[in-house]
Design a protein around this motif. Structure first.
Motif, mmCIF file in Angstrom:
data_model
loop_
_atom_site.group_PDB
_atom_site.id
_atom_site.type_symbol
_atom_site.label_atom_id
_atom_site.label_comp_id
_atom_site.label_asym_id
_atom_site.label_seq_id
_atom_site.Cartn_x
_atom_site.Cartn_y
_atom_site.Cartn_z
ATOM 1 N N THR A 275 0.852 -1.196 0.000
ATOM 2 C CA THR A 275 0.000 0.000 0.000
ATOM 3 C C THR A 275 0.880 1.236 0.000
ATOM 4 O O THR A 275 2.077 1.158 0.276
ATOM 5 C CB THR A 275 -0.921 0.018 1.242
ATOM 6 O OG1 THR A 275 -1.856 1.085 1.131
ATOM 7 C CG2 THR A 275 -0.124 0.180 2.518
ATOM 8 N N SER A 276 0.288 2.360 -0.321
ATOM 9 C CA SER A 276 1.023 3.617 -0.344
ATOM 10 C C SER A 276 0.984 4.247 1.042
ATOM 11 O O SER A 276 -0.083 4.662 1.514
ATOM 12 C CB SER A 276 0.405 4.578 -1.370
ATOM 13 O OG SER A 276 1.070 5.829 -1.344
ATOM 14 N N LEU A 277 2.139 4.296 1.696
ATOM 15 C CA LEU A 277 2.235 4.851 3.039
ATOM 16 C C LEU A 277 3.288 5.945 3.073
ATOM 17 O O LEU A 277 4.254 5.918 2.300
ATOM 18 C CB LEU A 277 2.598 3.758 4.052
ATOM 19 C CG LEU A 277 1.553 2.652 4.264
ATOM 20 C CD1 LEU A 277 2.150 1.517 5.092
ATOM 21 C CD2 LEU A 277 0.316 3.204 4.938
ATOM 22 N N HIS A 278 3.104 6.884 3.991
ATOM 23 C CA HIS A 278 4.032 8.003 4.128
ATOM 24 C C HIS A 278 4.490 8.115 5.578
ATOM 25 O O HIS A 278 3.792 7.660 6.495
ATOM 26 C CB HIS A 278 3.359 9.308 3.687
ATOM 27 C CG HIS A 278 2.843 9.270 2.283
ATOM 28 N ND1 HIS A 278 1.558 8.863 1.969
ATOM 29 C CD2 HIS A 278 3.448 9.567 1.100
ATOM 30 C CE1 HIS A 278 1.376 8.926 0.671
ATOM 31 N NE2 HIS A 278 2.518 9.346 0.109
ATOM 32 N N PRO A 279 5.676 8.690 5.804
ATOM 33 C CA PRO A 279 6.150 8.841 7.181
ATOM 34 C C PRO A 279 5.080 9.481 8.066
ATOM 35 O O PRO A 279 4.437 10.447 7.687
ATOM 36 C CB PRO A 279 7.369 9.761 7.022
ATOM 37 C CG PRO A 279 7.888 9.435 5.655
ATOM 38 C CD PRO A 279 6.661 9.204 4.820
ATOM 39 N N GLY A 280 4.905 8.894 9.238
ATOM 40 C CA GLY A 280 3.895 9.379 10.168
ATOM 41 C C GLY A 280 2.577 8.639 10.100
ATOM 42 O O GLY A 280 1.743 8.754 11.005
ATOM 43 N N ASP A 281 2.355 7.851 9.022
ATOM 44 C CA ASP A 281 1.131 7.054 8.930
ATOM 45 C C ASP A 281 1.140 5.974 10.005
ATOM 46 O O ASP A 281 2.191 5.481 10.414
ATOM 47 C CB ASP A 281 1.006 6.408 7.548
ATOM 48 C CG ASP A 281 0.546 7.390 6.479
ATOM 49 O OD1 ASP A 281 0.066 8.485 6.845
ATOM 50 O OD2 ASP A 281 0.670 7.068 5.280
ATOM 51 N N LYS A 282 -0.061 5.582 10.424
ATOM 52 C CA LYS A 282 -0.211 4.592 11.491
ATOM 53 C C LYS A 282 -0.457 3.203 10.899
ATOM 54 O O LYS A 282 -1.267 3.040 9.984
ATOM 55 C CB LYS A 282 -1.380 4.962 12.407
ATOM 56 C CG LYS A 282 -1.465 6.443 12.784
ATOM 57 C CD LYS A 282 -0.240 6.946 13.506
ATOM 58 C CE LYS A 282 -0.425 8.373 13.993
ATOM 59 N NZ LYS A 282 -0.591 9.364 12.913
ATOM 60 N N VAL A 283 0.246 2.205 11.454
ATOM 61 C CA VAL A 283 0.128 0.816 10.998
ATOM 62 C C VAL A 283 -0.084 -0.079 12.214
ATOM 63 O O VAL A 283 0.732 -0.076 13.142
ATOM 64 C CB VAL A 283 1.383 0.361 10.224
ATOM 65 C CG1 VAL A 283 1.268 -1.105 9.831
ATOM 66 C CG2 VAL A 283 1.604 1.234 8.997
ATOM 67 N N GLY A 284 -1.176 -0.835 12.219
ATOM 68 C CA GLY A 284 -1.455 -1.736 13.329
ATOM 69 C C GLY A 284 -0.647 -3.018 13.228
ATOM 70 O O GLY A 284 -0.454 -3.562 12.143
ATOM 71 N N ILE A 285 -0.167 -3.503 14.363
ATOM 72 C CA ILE A 285 0.514 -4.803 14.441
ATOM 73 C C ILE A 285 -0.322 -5.712 15.318
ATOM 74 O O ILE A 285 -0.485 -5.469 16.514
ATOM 75 C CB ILE A 285 1.935 -4.682 15.023
ATOM 76 C CG1 ILE A 285 2.812 -3.756 14.171
ATOM 77 C CG2 ILE A 285 2.585 -6.058 15.117
ATOM 78 C CD1 ILE A 285 4.236 -3.621 14.700
ATOM 79 N N LEU A 286 -0.856 -6.760 14.721
ATOM 80 C CA LEU A 286 -1.630 -7.775 15.437
ATOM 81 C C LEU A 286 -0.920 -9.107 15.200
ATOM 82 O O LEU A 286 -1.223 -9.848 14.272
ATOM 83 C CB LEU A 286 -3.069 -7.816 14.910
ATOM 84 C CG LEU A 286 -4.027 -8.781 15.607
ATOM 85 C CD1 LEU A 286 -4.285 -8.343 17.050
ATOM 86 C CD2 LEU A 286 -5.346 -8.891 14.845
ATOM 87 N N MET A 287 0.062 -9.395 16.040
ATOM 88 C CA MET A 287 0.925 -10.550 15.830
ATOM 89 C C MET A 287 1.288 -11.185 17.163
ATOM 90 O O MET A 287 1.244 -10.532 18.215
ATOM 91 C CB MET A 287 2.210 -10.140 15.088
ATOM 92 C CG MET A 287 1.970 -9.375 13.790
ATOM 93 S SD MET A 287 3.489 -8.804 12.972
ATOM 94 C CE MET A 287 3.900 -10.227 11.978
ATOM 95 N N SER A 288 1.687 -12.446 17.122
ATOM 96 C CA SER A 288 2.165 -13.154 18.309
ATOM 97 C C SER A 288 3.665 -12.961 18.453
ATOM 98 O O SER A 288 4.359 -12.578 17.501
ATOM 99 C CB SER A 288 1.841 -14.650 18.197
ATOM 100 O OG SER A 288 0.455 -14.858 18.057
ATOM 101 N N ASN A 289 4.188 -13.242 19.646
ATOM 102 C CA ASN A 289 5.629 -13.169 19.864
ATOM 103 C C ASN A 289 6.347 -14.052 18.858
ATOM 104 O O ASN A 289 5.999 -15.230 18.699
ATOM 105 C CB ASN A 289 5.979 -13.628 21.271
ATOM 106 C CG ASN A 289 5.722 -12.566 22.326
ATOM 107 O OD1 ASN A 289 5.001 -11.596 22.070
ATOM 108 N ND2 ASN A 289 6.290 -12.746 23.499
ATOM 109 N N GLY A 290 7.338 -13.501 18.187
ATOM 110 C CA GLY A 290 8.110 -14.267 17.221
ATOM 111 C C GLY A 290 8.915 -13.348 16.334
ATOM 112 O O GLY A 290 8.815 -12.117 16.410
#
Length: 492
Positions: free
Chosen positions: A44-59
């Motif tokens: 996707t097209s993202l720019h500095p300062g954009d928010k990105v969710g992380i939904l991940m397990s430890n690894g």
């Protein structure tokens, strides 16, 4: 302009992460993160300062994704995978996330949220490096991450932490705990919490190693094996985890273990006595999401000499105890704890009122009640007035109460934490029903299950014709607690 890049110079061949049977050097992790940058950029097209969710397990994928976002100057929104779909959806919208990144363990969960998502598995990081083959220009004033922390209003607050906050916290922690070239920090806490995340970030800054294990479910036998069979030097735990480890322990731990950092809640007197008897090197700590983890820590000699203290503030950190008028309290006189340091958050995202209330004249008003003794050592009496800590998870009653009040038969509810041998505290609720309505405890639990994460659901429910209130109409929690005669009050 101060930048974190110039302070990240780990030896490429040194060990950084061990997890899932893999040993990953700093140089290898750098290449994995670079490949992650390429995949994120293509999605996707993202720019500095954009928010990105992380939904991940430890690894490894979580760590590589976090480092990729850092060098792309994207803001990581850390998401608790134990939350319900509605809770996660609200957090994503609240922080204006442009993309959600998941892994194989959370893929189905992410699909249900209705957001643009990118699934990253270990094999994806084997792609060639991108042009982001560097740690990037991480300016101290730039936002690094957003971590939601529940507020007394019942809605979580989105805490904004900058790169400067993270760096200040890491330096202050090193000043208190020390740093050895041979350090290996065992991480069994979830990386979506500051307790786990800070281990990764500190080790990145220090150039030391992390042993990363799954966070849920907590496997006491597996963690004990790790502590016995590997040269672990530090481990971060909540008291209930330590209690379960000691109960399941069958072999001595490796003598390399030099420190057990305890946070989340105060250890019970019984656990402290056991640690003293077994000569365990425990350090009790006080911190908040808003302070990027530690604010004060008591080292083992002080913990055993002065049970209950969390010690003095870390280097560069100041703590005041003030009364209701904002005047500094005398030694041993309880009041609100205020914190000032370079690790204190920038504010709450899209919540200027809450930010203004929390940050005043350079001080963070924590809402926690405690006191300083004559030596300047800090004692915390309550983790915020009504906070429940169950298995290391923070639960704010207002959020649970708001969910219960949506039940058509519930007029009002008060949610309490009851002492629990396994989890530290268990969630309980006292419910006032609407006139002419009826509901059972099972009805309330089933209703809650559709709206709350599992660890927030009340385990015990009692009913009263009317909740006890003060003359001003405020619910009297201490009186409501008496409905559970076998409950042990843990408040100060």
């Amino acid at each position: 302009m101060r930048k974190l890049k110039h302070r990240l110079n780990p030896e490429p061949n040194h060990l950084f992460i061990t997890c899932d049977g893999l040993e990953i050097s700093f140089g290898r992790m750098n290449r994995l993160a670079s490949a992650g940058c390429g995949m994120i950029r293509r999605s996707t097209s993202l720019h500095p300062g954009d928010k990105v969710g992380i939904l991940m397990s430890n690894g490894m994928p979580f760590v590589a994704t976090l480092l990729a976002l850092m060098r792309m100057r994207l803001v990581a929104v850390l998401l608790n995978s134990r939350l319900t779909a509605s809770e996660l959806r609200w957090q994503l919208k609240n922080t204006d996330c442009r993309l959600l990144i998941c892994d194989a363990t959370t893929s189905a969960q992410a699909d249900a949220l209705g957001f643009d998502r990118l699934e990253l598995r270990e094999r994806n990081f084997n792609e060639s490096s991108s042009e982001f083959d560097d740690y990037g220009s991480m300016v101290f004033a730039d936002d690094f991450a957003i971590v939601h922390t529940s507020g007394t209003s019942g809605r979580p607050k989105a805490t904004i932490l900058t790169f400067g906050n993270i760096y200040s916290s890491a330096l202050a922690s090193r000043g208190k705990l020390g740093r050895l070239a041979s350090d290996r920090w065992l991480c069994v806490l979830p990386l979506y919490h500051l307790g786990g995340l800070s281990i990764i970030l500190r080790s990145l800054i220090y150039g030391t190693a992390v042993d990363l294990m799954p966070a849920a479910p907590f496997d006491a036998e597996a963690v004990n094996r790790q502590l016995s069979d590997h040269p672990i030097t530090l481990v971060s735990l909540v008291p209930t985890m330590l209690q379960r480890l000691l109960d399941a322990k069958t072999r001595p731990w490796n003598p390399s273990l030099r420190l057990i950092l305890l946070g989340g809640e105060a250890p019970s007197p019984e656990l402290l006595e056991r640690c003293i008897a077994e000569k365990l090197p425990i350090a009790t700590s006080y911190g908040l999401t808003e302070t990027a983890s530690q604010a004060a820590t008591a080292m083992p000699d002080l913990v055993f000499r002065k049970p209950g203290t969390v010690g003095k503030p870390l280097e560069g950190t100041q703590v005041r105890i003030v009364d209701e008028g904002g005047v500094d309290a005398a030694p041993k006189v309880p009041g609100e704890a205020l914190v000032s340091s370079g690790a204190v958050m920038r504010g709450y995202y899209k919540d200027p009122a809450a930010t203004a209330e929390a940050l005043q004249d350079g001080w963070l008003h924590t809402g926690d009640i405690g006191y300083l003794d004559e030596d300047g050592d800090l004692f915390i009496l309550q983790r915020r007035e009504d906070l429940i800590v169950s298995g290391g998870e923070n639960i704010y009653p207002a959020e649970v109460e708001a969910a219960l009040r949506k039940h058509p038969a519930v007029a009002e509810a008060v949610v309490l934490g009851l002492a629990d041998a396994n989890w530290g505290q268990a969630v309980a609720a006292v419910v006032e029903l609407r006139a002419g309505h009826s509901a059972s405890a099972d009805d309330i639990v089933a209703f809650s299950r559709r709206r709350l994460a599992g660890y927030k659901i009340p385990r015990r429910i009692a009913f009263l014709p009317a909740l006890p209130r003060t003359a001003s109409g405020k619910v009297q929690r201490r009186e409501a607690r008496k409905v559970f005669p076998d409950a042990h009050q843990r408040d100060a």
